[in-house]
Motif scaffolding. Structure first.
Motif, short mmCIF file in Angstrom:
data_model
loop_
_atom_site.label_atom_id
_atom_site.label_comp_id
_atom_site.label_asym_id
_atom_site.label_seq_id
_atom_site.Cartn_x
_atom_site.Cartn_y
_atom_site.Cartn_z
N PRO A 70 16.79 17.60 76.62
CA PRO A 70 16.85 16.85 77.87
C PRO A 70 16.95 15.34 77.62
O PRO A 70 16.78 14.87 76.49
CB PRO A 70 15.51 17.16 78.56
N ARG A 71 17.19 14.59 78.68
CA ARG A 71 17.33 13.14 78.56
C ARG A 71 16.03 12.50 78.07
O ARG A 71 16.04 11.56 77.28
CB ARG A 71 17.72 12.56 79.92
N THR A 72 14.90 12.99 78.57
CA THR A 72 13.58 12.51 78.15
C THR A 72 12.78 13.72 77.69
O THR A 72 12.66 14.69 78.43
CB THR A 72 12.86 11.82 79.33
N PHE A 73 12.25 13.67 76.46
CA PHE A 73 11.54 14.83 75.93
C PHE A 73 10.59 14.44 74.82
O PHE A 73 10.66 13.34 74.27
CB PHE A 73 12.53 15.90 75.43
N LYS A 74 9.70 15.36 74.50
CA LYS A 74 8.78 15.21 73.37
C LYS A 74 9.11 16.32 72.38
O LYS A 74 9.58 17.40 72.76
CB LYS A 74 7.33 15.28 73.82
N LEU A 84 6.73 13.18 68.90
CA LEU A 84 7.73 12.12 68.97
C LEU A 84 8.32 12.13 70.38
O LEU A 84 8.67 13.18 70.90
CB LEU A 84 8.83 12.35 67.94
N ILE A 85 8.41 10.96 71.00
CA ILE A 85 8.92 10.84 72.36
C ILE A 85 10.30 10.19 72.30
O ILE A 85 10.48 9.14 71.67
CB ILE A 85 8.00 9.97 73.24
N LEU A 108 7.88 8.40 81.89
CA LEU A 108 9.24 7.90 81.69
C LEU A 108 10.21 8.48 82.70
O LEU A 108 11.10 7.79 83.21
CB LEU A 108 9.71 8.21 80.26
N LYS A 109 10.03 9.75 83.03
CA LYS A 109 10.88 10.39 84.05
C LYS A 109 10.67 9.73 85.41
O LYS A 109 11.63 9.45 86.14
CB LYS A 109 10.59 11.88 84.13
#
Length: 123
Positions: A70-74, A84-85, A108-109
Protein backbone atom coordinates in the motif's frame (compact mmCIF):
# COMPACT_ATOMS: atom_id res chain seq x y z
CA UNK A 1 -3.26 -11.82 -6.94
CA UNK A 2 -0.17 -13.53 -5.49
CA UNK A 3 2.80 -11.39 -4.58
CA UNK A 4 6.04 -11.62 -6.53
CA UNK A 5 8.23 -11.41 -3.42
CA UNK A 6 7.98 -13.70 -0.40
CA UNK A 7 7.56 -12.12 3.04
CA UNK A 8 11.26 -12.68 3.79
CA UNK A 9 12.28 -11.17 0.44
CA UNK A 10 10.08 -8.14 1.11
CA UNK A 11 11.68 -7.71 4.53
CA UNK A 12 15.16 -7.89 3.01
CA UNK A 13 14.29 -5.30 0.33
CA UNK A 14 12.59 -3.05 2.91
CA UNK A 15 15.64 -3.13 5.17
CA UNK A 16 18.00 -2.37 2.29
CA UNK A 17 15.81 0.60 1.31
CA UNK A 18 16.46 2.10 4.76
CA UNK A 19 20.25 1.95 4.50
CA UNK A 20 22.84 4.50 3.49
CA UNK A 21 24.93 3.59 0.46
CA UNK A 22 27.84 2.07 2.36
CA UNK A 23 25.89 -0.12 4.81
CA UNK A 24 25.02 -3.80 4.33
CA UNK A 25 22.28 -6.24 5.24
CA UNK A 26 24.07 -9.45 6.16
CA UNK A 27 22.31 -12.69 5.28
CA UNK A 28 22.56 -16.12 6.85
CA UNK A 29 21.21 -19.64 6.31
CA UNK A 30 17.86 -19.66 4.45
CA UNK A 31 18.09 -15.93 3.81
CA UNK A 32 20.85 -16.65 1.30
CA UNK A 33 18.42 -18.96 -0.54
CA UNK A 34 15.99 -16.04 -0.81
CA UNK A 35 18.80 -13.87 -2.17
CA UNK A 36 19.71 -16.53 -4.73
CA UNK A 37 16.05 -16.78 -5.79
CA UNK A 38 15.95 -13.02 -6.33
CA UNK A 39 19.17 -13.20 -8.32
CA UNK A 40 17.75 -16.01 -10.48
CA UNK A 41 14.78 -13.75 -11.29
CA UNK A 42 17.19 -10.86 -12.09
CA UNK A 43 15.66 -8.79 -9.27
CA UNK A 44 18.98 -8.40 -7.44
CA UNK A 45 22.37 -7.57 -8.93
CA UNK A 46 24.39 -10.73 -9.54
CA UNK A 47 27.31 -9.34 -7.49
CA UNK A 48 25.37 -9.68 -4.20
CA UNK A 49 26.53 -12.76 -2.29
CA UNK A 50 26.19 -12.93 1.50
CA UNK A 51 25.17 -9.33 1.96
CA UNK A 52 23.16 -6.69 0.12
CA UNK A 53 23.67 -2.96 -0.30
CA UNK A 54 21.25 -0.46 -1.85
CA UNK A 55 23.25 -0.64 -5.10
CA UNK A 56 22.30 -4.33 -5.45
CA UNK A 57 18.57 -3.58 -5.71
CA UNK A 58 17.46 -3.43 -9.33
CA UNK A 59 14.88 -0.93 -10.55
CA UNK A 60 12.56 -3.89 -11.16
CA UNK A 61 12.66 -5.19 -7.57
CA UNK A 62 11.99 -1.68 -6.28
CA UNK A 63 9.05 -1.31 -8.68
CA UNK A 64 7.61 -4.66 -7.56
CA UNK A 65 8.09 -3.78 -3.89
CA UNK A 66 6.29 -0.43 -4.18
CA UNK A 67 3.56 -1.78 -6.48
CA UNK A 68 2.68 -4.72 -4.23
CA UNK A 69 2.46 -2.74 -0.99
CA UNK A 70 0.00 0.00 0.00
CA UNK A 71 0.93 3.68 -0.21
CA UNK A 72 1.46 3.83 3.56
CA UNK A 73 2.45 0.67 5.43
CA UNK A 74 4.55 -0.92 8.15
CA UNK A 75 6.77 -3.95 7.71
CA UNK A 76 8.46 -6.08 10.30
CA UNK A 77 12.13 -5.16 10.36
CA UNK A 78 14.53 -7.76 9.05
CA UNK A 79 15.88 -9.89 11.93
CA UNK A 80 13.01 -8.69 14.16
CA UNK A 81 14.13 -5.28 15.41
CA UNK A 82 10.80 -3.46 15.39
CA UNK A 83 8.84 -2.08 12.46
CA UNK A 84 9.81 -0.02 9.41
CA UNK A 85 7.29 2.62 8.32
CA UNK A 86 7.00 3.64 4.66
CA UNK A 87 4.88 6.38 3.08
CA UNK A 88 4.66 7.44 -0.54
CA UNK A 89 7.68 5.34 -1.61
CA UNK A 90 9.85 6.72 1.19
CA UNK A 91 11.21 5.27 4.40
CA UNK A 92 9.84 7.35 7.26
CA UNK A 93 11.02 5.81 10.52
CA UNK A 94 11.62 2.70 12.63
CA UNK A 95 9.30 1.99 15.55
CA UNK A 96 10.02 -0.71 18.13
CA UNK A 97 6.45 -1.53 19.19
CA UNK A 98 3.85 -2.92 16.77
CA UNK A 99 0.98 -1.00 18.38
CA UNK A 100 2.92 2.25 18.02
CA UNK A 101 3.83 1.35 14.42
CA UNK A 102 0.14 0.86 13.63
CA UNK A 103 -0.63 4.26 15.20
CA UNK A 104 2.06 5.93 13.06
CA UNK A 105 0.67 4.35 9.86
CA UNK A 106 -2.90 5.33 10.73
CA UNK A 107 -1.72 8.86 11.59
CA UNK A 108 0.04 9.20 8.23
CA UNK A 109 -3.09 8.04 6.43
CA UNK A 110 -5.21 10.59 8.31
CA UNK A 111 -2.67 13.31 7.56
CA UNK A 112 -2.85 12.53 3.85
CA UNK A 113 -6.67 12.79 3.96
CA UNK A 114 -6.52 16.14 5.77
CA UNK A 115 -3.94 17.46 3.27
CA UNK A 116 -6.16 16.46 0.35
CA UNK A 117 -9.16 18.12 2.02
CA UNK A 118 -7.15 21.28 2.69
CA UNK A 119 -6.00 21.48 -0.94
CA UNK A 120 -9.62 21.10 -2.13
CA UNK A 121 -10.70 23.95 0.14
CA UNK A 122 -7.85 26.14 -1.11
CA UNK A 123 -8.84 25.56 -4.74
Amino acid sequence: MPKTLTKLQEQIVAKVLTLHATNYVWLREGEVNSLNSLKAKNLIDQHAYGSIQPRHLTAEVKAVFWRENPRTFKMSNFHGEGWLIFDDKRYICKVYNEVDATRVVEGLKELRISEVDASKEAA
